[in-house]
Structures are given as C-alpha cells and as structure tokens.
Design an enzyme around this catalytic site. Structure first.
Site, PDB file in Angstrom:
ATOM      1  CG  HIS A 175      -0.506   0.297   2.711  1.00  0.00           C
ATOM      2  ND1 HIS A 175       0.180  -0.653   3.327  1.00  0.00           N
ATOM      3  CD2 HIS A 175      -0.503   1.428   3.293  1.00  0.00           C
ATOM      4  CE1 HIS A 175       0.447  -0.160   4.509  1.00  0.00           C
ATOM      5  NE2 HIS A 175       0.095   1.010   4.624  1.00  0.00           N
ATOM      6  CD  GLU A 213       3.476   1.375  11.916  1.00  0.00           C
ATOM      7  OE1 GLU A 213       2.320   1.389  12.344  1.00  0.00           O
ATOM      8  OE2 GLU A 213       4.233   0.417  12.104  1.00  0.00           O
ATOM      9  CG  ASP A 232       4.632  -5.778   9.628  1.00  0.00           C
ATOM     10  OD1 ASP A 232       3.692  -6.001   8.786  1.00  0.00           O
ATOM     11  OD2 ASP A 232       4.406  -4.743  10.440  1.00  0.00           O
ATOM     12  CG  HIS A 237       5.388  -1.102   3.346  1.00  0.00           C
ATOM     13  ND1 HIS A 237       4.295  -1.523   2.662  1.00  0.00           N
ATOM     14  CD2 HIS A 237       4.748  -1.581   4.795  1.00  0.00           C
ATOM     15  CE1 HIS A 237       3.154  -2.128   3.274  1.00  0.00           C
ATOM     16  NE2 HIS A 237       3.658  -2.123   4.497  1.00  0.00           N
TER      17      HIS A 237
HETATM   18  C1  BG6 Z   1       1.171  -2.960   7.436  1.00  0.00           C
HETATM   19  C2  BG6 Z   1       2.037  -3.464   8.526  1.00  0.00           C
HETATM   20  O1  BG6 Z   1       1.706  -3.438   6.331  1.00  0.00           O
HETATM   21  O2  BG6 Z   1       1.619  -1.214   7.438  1.00  0.00           O
HETATM   22  C3  BG6 Z   1       1.477  -2.910  10.043  1.00  0.00           C
HETATM   23  O3  BG6 Z   1       1.638  -4.721   8.652  1.00  0.00           O
HETATM   24  C4  BG6 Z   1       1.862  -1.179   9.842  1.00  0.00           C
HETATM   25  O4  BG6 Z   1       2.291  -3.452  10.863  1.00  0.00           O
HETATM   26  C5  BG6 Z   1       1.216  -0.554   8.512  1.00  0.00           C
HETATM   27  O5  BG6 Z   1       1.184  -0.721  10.955  1.00  0.00           O
HETATM   28  C6  BG6 Z   1       1.630   0.809   8.661  1.00  0.00           C
HETATM   29  O6  BG6 Z   1       1.005   1.330   7.308  1.00  0.00           O
HETATM   30  P1  BG6 Z   1       0.671   2.980   7.347  1.00  0.00           P
HETATM   31  O7  BG6 Z   1       0.004   3.318   6.037  1.00  0.00           O
HETATM   32  O8  BG6 Z   1      -0.234   3.281   8.514  1.00  0.00           O
HETATM   33  O9  BG6 Z   1       1.911   3.722   7.660  1.00  0.00           O
END
Ligand code: BG6
Ligand code: NDP
Length: 486
Positions: A175, A213, A232, A237
């Site tokens: 994403h 985070e 993860d 990402h």
């Molecule tokens: C997910 C992870 O892919 O991305 C999570 O599994 C994480 O652990 C999340 O919290 C973070 O996504 P974003 O868009 O909130 O930064």
C-alpha cells in the site's frame, strides 16, 4: 472520476482487521465519490456464522470510526446495498458452492478476489477457486503482504497462486506504492527535467527512508511474533520506496517498464556478508515507556508475545546500490513501532556547495534537502538557502512546497482506494511483480539468517524514543545524522 462498469469483488477475510480498517472504508469512499456502480457487488467471506444483516451491522460499527467526517448514513446504506456475506471455511471446497452461484449470475463481469486472510490460506483458496471454475479470463487476485516469511515460502505461495492465475492477473499489494506523495515523487522525477541531472552520486550525499509508528502491535502480537519489523515493513514497504527513489527512468509508465527498473535496483543492492549484518544493521525491541505522554507497556508484555521474545520491533539498515548512478551513496532505512513520532518520510540530502563564499560568524550553511513526507501530513518540500532580508549577507534555509496544495484542491485518495481502483481496472503498475518480490526476499535473507544464528538479542529501546542508540551510530560512522538529529 468516471463510474466503473459493474464488477464483483470477493473479500476473503471480510471480518478481519484489514478489511474493517482499510478495505471497506476505501470502498465506501469510492461509493461516495460515485466511482462504484450500483450494480457492483462486494461479497465478503469469513468464518464467523453471521447473517447478512449482522455482518452489515458489525461492518458499520467497526468501520465508522475510520470514516471520520465522511460517514453519512445515506451513503452507508447505498454502500451496504452492494455488500453480501458468505460464512465459509476457505479451506473446505464444499463452502465455495454458494459463492459460485452468486458469481455465476454475472459470468462476464470483472472478478476481483481479495485475499485478506493469513497467507497460509492463499494456496487453498486458489486451488478451490480453480477447481470450482470461478476464475474467469477477467478475474484478478489481490494478495496481501508479507507473502511468506522467507524466499522459499514466498516461492511456494507464488507457485500455488500461479497455478491458477496468470502473472498478469496477480496483484501483489504494497500500500505504500499507493500513497499520494509516492506518486508525486514519480511525477517530480519523471515529469520534470530539473531533478534528473542531480539525481545521482555526484550531487546526492545520502538518502534516508523512515517509517516510524507510535502504535504498538495493536492486538496483533501473535502475528508480529512470527513476523518482526524486517519482514513486516522493510522487506516490502521500505524497499519499494527505495526502488522509487533509485530506479532509472522507465521507458514508459507501462507496468513492466516500471517494474523492470525497480527489479534492477533490487538486484543491484549490495549483498550483506555476516560481518556487514553486524556493522550495517541495527535491531531493537521496545520496552515500557511513554508515547505522546501516555504510558505504554513493553513489547514483551503485549498479549500473544513471549516474555523472552527476540522479535525486532525496530530495524535500521545501511543499504548500498552497486550502480554507476548510486555507488558510494548510502541509503539508510529504518522503521519501528512505539517510536517518538508518527513519521513516514524520504529525505534526499544533497551535497554541500563545493566552495562556500558567504563566510562570517553569522553564516549558517545547510546543504539542500528534498523531503517527501507521507505521514503525518503529505508534503514535498525542497530546502534551499536564501538571503535573510536586511543589511547583512546572512543565509537561511527556506523551503519550497512542491506539493502545490493550493493548486489542487481535490480530495486525496487513500492508498487503498487508489490500489483497489487499479486492481478493478486491471492496472498493474503499482503492484509488485513476482521477481521483484523474490529479489527483495533474496536481499534480506542474509540479515534474517545472521540474526537467527546470533546469540545477540535486539537492543531494547524505550517506547517513545527514536530507537536504540545503535541507530544513530549507524550514520555517525559516516559522519552523518538522521534528519531529526541534524
Ligand atoms: C502494514 C504493517 O503493512 O503497514 C503494519 O503490517 C503497519 O504493521 C502498517 O502498522 C503501516 O501502514 P501505514 O500506512 O499506517 O503507515
Ligand atoms: P485478521 O486475523 O484480523 O483477519 C483474518 C480474517 O481471515 C478474518 O476475517 C477471519 O474470519 C478470516 N479467516 C480466518 N480463518 C478462516 C477460515 N478458515 N475460513 C474463512 N475465513 C477465515 O487478519 P488481518 O485482517 O490483520 O490480515 C489479513 C491479511 O492482510 C494478512 O495476510 C496480513 O498479513 C495482511 N495485512 C494486514 C494488515 C493490517 O493492518 N491488519 C496490514 C497489511 C497486511 P473470522 O473473523 O470469521 O474468523
């Protein structure tokens, strides 16, 4: 945006955390935007024995906080009209009959199968869909990350899904590729001539990619124990963000033209030796502390987590790319839970001017920087030196907002909204190809192996900090510092 032709989306894992927090809210927003036709259907499937009404009640109550001000009862009702619920065990072939009957009502529609379950089920779901003849030429499958826990397991899952879906039908979601500032970075790099000549080792000193985070594992302790920050977040990402920064200009925006270039970056990452793992990676685990003045427990005290857990909740690495463009430019990547701030950004630090001509005691020199921020706000800022008004020749850093918030007033799409629309339309550019994903696993595996073989434990860091001290040391060895420390 134009209304899409009628389609069917089967949402396996429809009662789960991802479906409720991200997927259903994203689809709701598109109903509100008028993109999803009244005839389109969302067929949610999960284990719980619920009636359609009970599922809709659960979905409305659970999704509503994530919709914020955009929730309105009329739009929700219109959204709910498109939703159906199938209680089923995805592992049992017998449960696919009812789903098949419903899909069979519209054999010619685009079908999107979204696997929002544990990857342990991806093989079984694909096999059952294949055996019951539910995969048509116009079907696609969206698979969530992390796909597997290492190269071999990811190959097994890819093989199992690939037996029933062609590669052009497989949408491996990451994403982060759907976030607006990431799109904007592509526009900046490949829609302008200004940056390309500077985008190389001669002018770039280092690149920093941070996804920090404040959240902990949020009740997903079981999952996180088996996963950790490297699998993860970093394997997918952060490496995808690195690819967007480092790739060569693709010949077009065709999915394979873009993905070929990302693949070249992943294959050019300098492999880690066991010694490199010691000197170029840092892993940490949060202990009790305070985030935003709220006291929080340590990771080892979270439900579902072993008291002597060795799982990392923080990772930082120094990556290097062995190409003419990037040789010698360190790419520092870090991500962690329960950090000081919620912050996701890419920082491109350019080199200092070769010969400073503005000297004197009040001179502040700062190299140019480009900061692409994805969270908490979305922005793209270029930091330059400018003269402060007044008598003296004093320079100060100022920033140019390259995001043009004033020029574009439209609502920005959430990452999952954009990616779901692309999956429905069959646009693969922002999805990860199998070879890319395997190259990413191949690169991180020596880190996983060395950590597993080592007696060392992740270094503890206090919740609400920027991670273990080793994270700063990783940069200071090169005479550098993370952006917030500089
Ligand atoms: C997910 C992870 O892919 O991305 C999570 O599994 C994480 O652990 C999340 O919290 C973070 O996504 P974003 O868009 O909130 O930064
Ligand atoms: P959850 O555990 O919250 O949800 C799992 C879903 O699978 C539930 O709907 C559950 O149904 C269903 N399920 C479990 N077993 C069966 C079965 N035998 N038959 C039918 N349905 C079953 O997981 P998440 O939503 O958190 O994650 C889903 C996927 O998305 C995972 O691959 C995860 O890695 C990935 N992901 C998740 C993110 C997140 O933020 N949550 C972020 C990025 C990726 P029931 O409730 O009825 O038991």
């Amino acid at each position: 945006m134009k209304t899409l032709p009628d389609f069917d989306m089967v949402l396996f894992g429809g009662t789960g955390d991802l479906a409720m927090r991200k997927l259903l809210p994203a689809l709701y927003q598109q109903v509100k935007a008028g993109t999803l036709s009244a005839g389109s259907r969302i067929l949610a499937a999960a284990r719980k024995q619920l009636s359609r009404e009970a599922f809709l009640e659960l979905a409305e109550a659970t999704c509503r906080p994530f919709l914020g001000e955009s929730y309105d009862p009329d739009t929700w009702r219109s959204f709910a009209d498109r939703i159906h619920y199938f209680p089923m065990d995805v592992q049992s072939g017998a449960s696919y009959g009812a789903l098949g009957e419903r899909l069979g009502q519209h054999p010619d529609r685009v079908r999107v199968f979204y696997y929002s379950t544990s990857p342990d089920f991806f093989a079984a779901i694909s096999a059952h869909l294949g055996a019951t003849g539910l995969i048509t030429a116009d079907s696609r499958v969206v698979v969530e990350k992390p796909l597997g826990h290492d190269l071999e397991s990811s190959r097994e899952i890819n093989d199992a899904v690939g037996r029933h879906f062609a590669e052009r039908q497989i949408f491996r979601i990451d994403h982060y590729l759907g976030k607006e500032p990431v799109q904007n970075l592509l526009a900046l790099r490949f829609g302008n001539v200004l940056f390309e000549p500077l985008w190389r080792r001669e002018w770039v000193q280092d690149v920093q990619i941070t996804v920090a985070e404040q959240l902990g594992v949020e009740g997903r302790g079981d999952f996180y124990e088996r996963t950790g920050a490297l699998r993860d977040m970093l394997q997918n990402h952060l490496l995808q963000l690195l690819c967007i920064v480092a790739m060569e200009p693709p010949t077009s925006s065709d999915p394979d033209a873009v993905r070929d270039e990302k693949l070249k970056v992943l294959r050019s990452l300098k492999p880690f030796t066991p010694q490199d793992v010691v000197t170029k990676t840092v892993r940490g685990q949060y202990k009790a502390g305070a985030v935003g003045s709220r006291p929080v427990a340590g990771y080892a005290q979270e439900p579902g987590v072993a008291a002597d857990s060795r799982t990392e909740t923080f990772v930082a690495v120094k990556a290097e790319i062995d190409t003419w463009r990037w040789a010698g430019v360190p790419f520092f990547l870090r991500t962690g839970k329960r950090m000081s701030d919620k912050l996701a950004e890419i920082v491109i630090n350019f080199r200092q001017v070769p010969h400073p001509i503005f000297g004197g005691a009040d001179h502040t020199s700062r190299a140019n920087r480009l900061i692409i921020r994805m969270q908490p706000d979305e922005s793209m800022r270029l930091y330059l030196m400018a003269k402060q008004p007044g008598d003296a020749m004093t320079l100060h850093p100022v920033n140019l907002n390259l995001d043009f918030e004033e020029s574009f007033r439209e609502r920005r799409l959430e990452a999952y909204e954009r990616l779901l629309l692309d999956a429905i339309r069959g646009k693969l550019t922002l999805f990860v190809r199998r070879d890319e994903q395997e190259a990413a696993w191949h690169w991180v595996e020596p880190i996983l192996d060395s950590w597993a073989a080592s007696e060392d434990r992740p270094k503890l860091y206090t919740a609400g900090s920027w991670g273990p001290a080793g994270s700063s040391a990783l940069l200071s060895r090169d005479g550098l510092a993370w952006n917030e420390e500089d």
